[in-house]
Design a protein around this motif. Structure first.
Motif, PDB file in Angstrom:
ATOM      1  N   SER A 126       0.839  -1.192   0.000  1.00 48.98           N
ATOM      2  CA  SER A 126       0.000   0.000   0.000  1.00 48.98           C
ATOM      3  C   SER A 126       0.871   1.237   0.000  1.00 48.98           C
ATOM      4  O   SER A 126       1.986   1.223   0.510  1.00 48.98           O
ATOM      5  N   GLU A 127       0.375   2.302  -0.573  1.00 46.80           N
ATOM      6  CA  GLU A 127       1.127   3.546  -0.613  1.00 46.80           C
ATOM      7  C   GLU A 127       0.295   4.676  -0.054  1.00 46.80           C
ATOM      8  O   GLU A 127      -0.911   4.732  -0.258  1.00 46.80           O
ATOM      9  N   SER A 128       0.944   5.583   0.667  1.00 43.93           N
ATOM     10  CA  SER A 128       0.255   6.759   1.151  1.00 43.93           C
ATOM     11  C   SER A 128       0.131   7.748   0.010  1.00 43.93           C
ATOM     12  O   SER A 128       1.071   7.957  -0.733  1.00 43.93           O
ATOM     13  N   LYS A 129      -1.030   8.337  -0.109  1.00 42.97           N
ATOM     14  CA  LYS A 129      -1.254   9.266  -1.200  1.00 42.97           C
ATOM     15  C   LYS A 129      -1.197  10.700  -0.733  1.00 42.97           C
ATOM     16  O   LYS A 129      -1.411  11.612  -1.520  1.00 42.97           O
ATOM     17  N   GLY A 130      -0.955  10.893   0.565  1.00 41.44           N
ATOM     18  CA  GLY A 130      -0.916  12.254   1.091  1.00 41.44           C
ATOM     19  C   GLY A 130       0.386  12.940   0.744  1.00 41.44           C
ATOM     20  O   GLY A 130       1.299  12.343   0.169  1.00 41.44           O
ATOM     21  N   PRO A 131       0.477  14.223   1.076  1.00 39.62           N
ATOM     22  CA  PRO A 131       1.692  14.989   0.804  1.00 39.62           C
ATOM     23  C   PRO A 131       2.862  14.491   1.642  1.00 39.62           C
ATOM     24  O   PRO A 131       2.664  13.888   2.696  1.00 39.62           O
ATOM     25  N   VAL A 132       4.064  14.747   1.161  1.00 41.93           N
ATOM     26  CA  VAL A 132       5.258  14.375   1.924  1.00 41.93           C
ATOM     27  C   VAL A 132       5.490  15.447   2.988  1.00 41.93           C
ATOM     28  O   VAL A 132       5.824  16.589   2.674  1.00 41.93           O
ATOM     29  N   VAL A 133       5.280  15.066   4.240  1.00 43.88           N
ATOM     30  CA  VAL A 133       5.459  15.986   5.364  1.00 43.88           C
ATOM     31  C   VAL A 133       6.782  15.655   6.037  1.00 43.88           C
ATOM     32  O   VAL A 133       6.915  14.619   6.701  1.00 43.88           O
ATOM     33  N   VAL A 134       7.745  16.521   5.856  1.00 36.68           N
ATOM     34  CA  VAL A 134       9.091  16.300   6.414  1.00 36.68           C
ATOM     35  C   VAL A 134       9.077  16.588   7.909  1.00 36.68           C
ATOM     36  O   VAL A 134       8.563  17.627   8.333  1.00 36.68           O
ATOM     37  N   PRO A 135       9.623  15.702   8.724  1.00 33.91           N
ATOM     38  CA  PRO A 135       9.666  15.949  10.169  1.00 33.91           C
ATOM     39  C   PRO A 135      10.445  17.218  10.501  1.00 33.91           C
ATOM     40  O   PRO A 135      11.376  17.585   9.779  1.00 33.91           O
ATOM     41  N   SER A 136      10.073  17.853  11.569  1.00 34.93           N
ATOM     42  CA  SER A 136      10.742  19.079  11.996  1.00 34.93           C
ATOM     43  C   SER A 136      12.243  18.844  12.176  1.00 34.93           C
ATOM     44  O   SER A 136      12.652  17.898  12.848  1.00 34.93           O
ATOM     45  N   GLY A 137      13.044  19.690  11.528  1.00 34.07           N
ATOM     46  CA  GLY A 137      14.493  19.606  11.712  1.00 34.07           C
ATOM     47  C   GLY A 137      15.192  18.599  10.828  1.00 34.07           C
ATOM     48  O   GLY A 137      16.431  18.531  10.820  1.00 34.07           O
ATOM     49  N   ALA A 138      14.438  17.782  10.075  1.00 36.39           N
ATOM     50  CA  ALA A 138      15.087  16.818   9.178  1.00 36.39           C
ATOM     51  C   ALA A 138      15.836  17.582   8.089  1.00 36.39           C
ATOM     52  O   ALA A 138      15.418  18.658   7.660  1.00 36.39           O
ATOM     53  N   ASN A 139      16.969  17.035   7.656  1.00 36.73           N
ATOM     54  CA  ASN A 139      17.791  17.746   6.672  1.00 36.73           C
ATOM     55  C   ASN A 139      18.351  16.781   5.642  1.00 36.73           C
ATOM     56  O   ASN A 139      17.863  15.665   5.497  1.00 36.73           O
ATOM     57  N   GLY A 140      19.373  17.202   4.922  1.00 40.00           N
ATOM     58  CA  GLY A 140      19.956  16.365   3.888  1.00 40.00           C
ATOM     59  C   GLY A 140      19.116  16.382   2.626  1.00 40.00           C
ATOM     60  O   GLY A 140      18.125  17.105   2.519  1.00 40.00           O
ATOM     61  N   LYS A 141      19.496  15.554   1.663  1.00 38.68           N
ATOM     62  CA  LYS A 141      18.780  15.500   0.391  1.00 38.68           C
ATOM     63  C   LYS A 141      17.323  15.119   0.611  1.00 38.68           C
ATOM     64  O   LYS A 141      17.017  14.106   1.265  1.00 38.68           O
ATOM     65  N   ASP A 142      16.424  15.938   0.111  1.00 43.40           N
ATOM     66  CA  ASP A 142      14.982  15.725   0.232  1.00 43.40           C
ATOM     67  C   ASP A 142      14.503  15.706   1.682  1.00 43.40           C
ATOM     68  O   ASP A 142      13.399  15.227   1.976  1.00 43.40           O
ATOM     69  N   GLY A 143      15.338  16.205   2.595  1.00 40.27           N
ATOM     70  CA  GLY A 143      14.943  16.236   4.003  1.00 40.27           C
ATOM     71  C   GLY A 143      14.732  14.857   4.589  1.00 40.27           C
ATOM     72  O   GLY A 143      13.867  14.650   5.445  1.00 40.27           O
ATOM     73  N   LEU A 144      15.531  13.874   4.177  1.00 38.16           N
ATOM     74  CA  LEU A 144      15.338  12.492   4.604  1.00 38.16           C
ATOM     75  C   LEU A 144      16.199  12.067   5.788  1.00 38.16           C
ATOM     76  O   LEU A 144      16.092  10.932   6.247  1.00 38.16           O
TER      77      LEU A 144
END
Length: 258
Positions: free
Chosen positions: A62-80
């Motif tokens: 299954s896949e989530s269809k919602g927007p990608v919500v980056v956790p607070s303070g996450a960084n690096g490429k694509d905030g991952l």
């Protein structure tokens, strides 16, 4: 002494020497196996983990269809990347992990004390990347759910504490206990101030599910052999089978002194 007796003694000596050599060889093989097993346990090089990584698809299909919500303070490429430690630290430890992965727990058990020590001293920063390979191979959604919950904890600045609690209470690999919100809330209660209505809503709604799936895709596409994958200053420490917590500390402190 007769030639026959001399020959008998020589043969006996040869047999004794051969037996000693066999014992030495057996002991050497035993030590190699012990060391090899320790490295597998500590660094997560078990063949099954490699197979899991190689064959991992999306967690449960299954896949989530919602927007990608980056956790607070996450960084690096694509905030991952979820960071821990001071940005000014001269050494960076990049950890790719899955909360359901037994080898990840083994790594945590062995290396956590020295990692926390080096982070606290300002000598090391850690970038955590979350994967869901166990969901893809064992079935279930516990890897994704736990990763989302950890991201929710990051929103309140409590990622590291909750991260450690999840590993301390990791269920058996075949037990998808982390798929249950109640279990995640129970463990959140072990972290001071984490079990709040905001945290529960974040977990229940899967606020960061799409972010988790993006991180999992980055792992699958990254050419990694398994979890945990642990990289110190750009070098995968799996390449060094003599790696220990003490050696990691030495490398970090050496880099810190410049």
């Amino acid at each position: 002494m007769s030639e026959k007796n001399r020959e008998g003694k020589r043969t006996a000596r040869e047999r004794l020497a051969e037996e000693r050599e066999k014992q030495k060889s057996a002991e050497k093989r035993r030590r190699v196996l012990i060391v090899g097993a320790s490295v597998v346990c500590v660094l997560g090089l078990a063949a099954v983990i490699g197979v899991v990584a190689a064959n991992a698809g999306k967690d449960d299909g299954s896949e989530s269809k919602g927007p990608v919500v980056v956790p607070s303070g996450a960084n690096g490429k694509d905030g991952l990347a979820i960071p821990a430690g001071k940005e000014s630290a001269k050494s960076t430890l990049t950890v790719w992990e899955d909360f359901r992965c037994p080898a990840c727990k083994s790594f945590e058990t062995a290396y956590r004390p020295v990692i926390h020590e080096l982070v606290a001293s300002g000598e090391l920063k850690v970038e955590y990347h979350l994967a869901t390979i166990i969901d893809g191979n064992m079935g279930g959604t516990g890897s994704r759910k736990a990763a989302n919950a950890a991201a929710c904890a990051q929103d309140t600045g409590k990622f590291t504490a909750y991260h450690d609690v999840l590993y301390d209470n990791q269920p058996a690999e075949t037990d998808d206990a982390f798929a249950k919100d109640a279990k995640l809330f129970e463990l959140a209660a072990k972290v001071d101030g984490l079990d709040t209505p905001a945290f529960r809503t974040c977990v229940e709604k899967g606020t960061h599910n799409s972010w988790v799936e993006k991180s999992a895709a980055a792992f699958r596409n990254g050419g990694f052999s398994g979890t945990p994958t642990v990289i110190l200053n750009g070098t995968n420490i799996y390449a060094d089978q003599s790696m220990t917590p003490a050696k990691l500390k030495q490398l970090v402190q050496r880099a810190s002194k410049g």
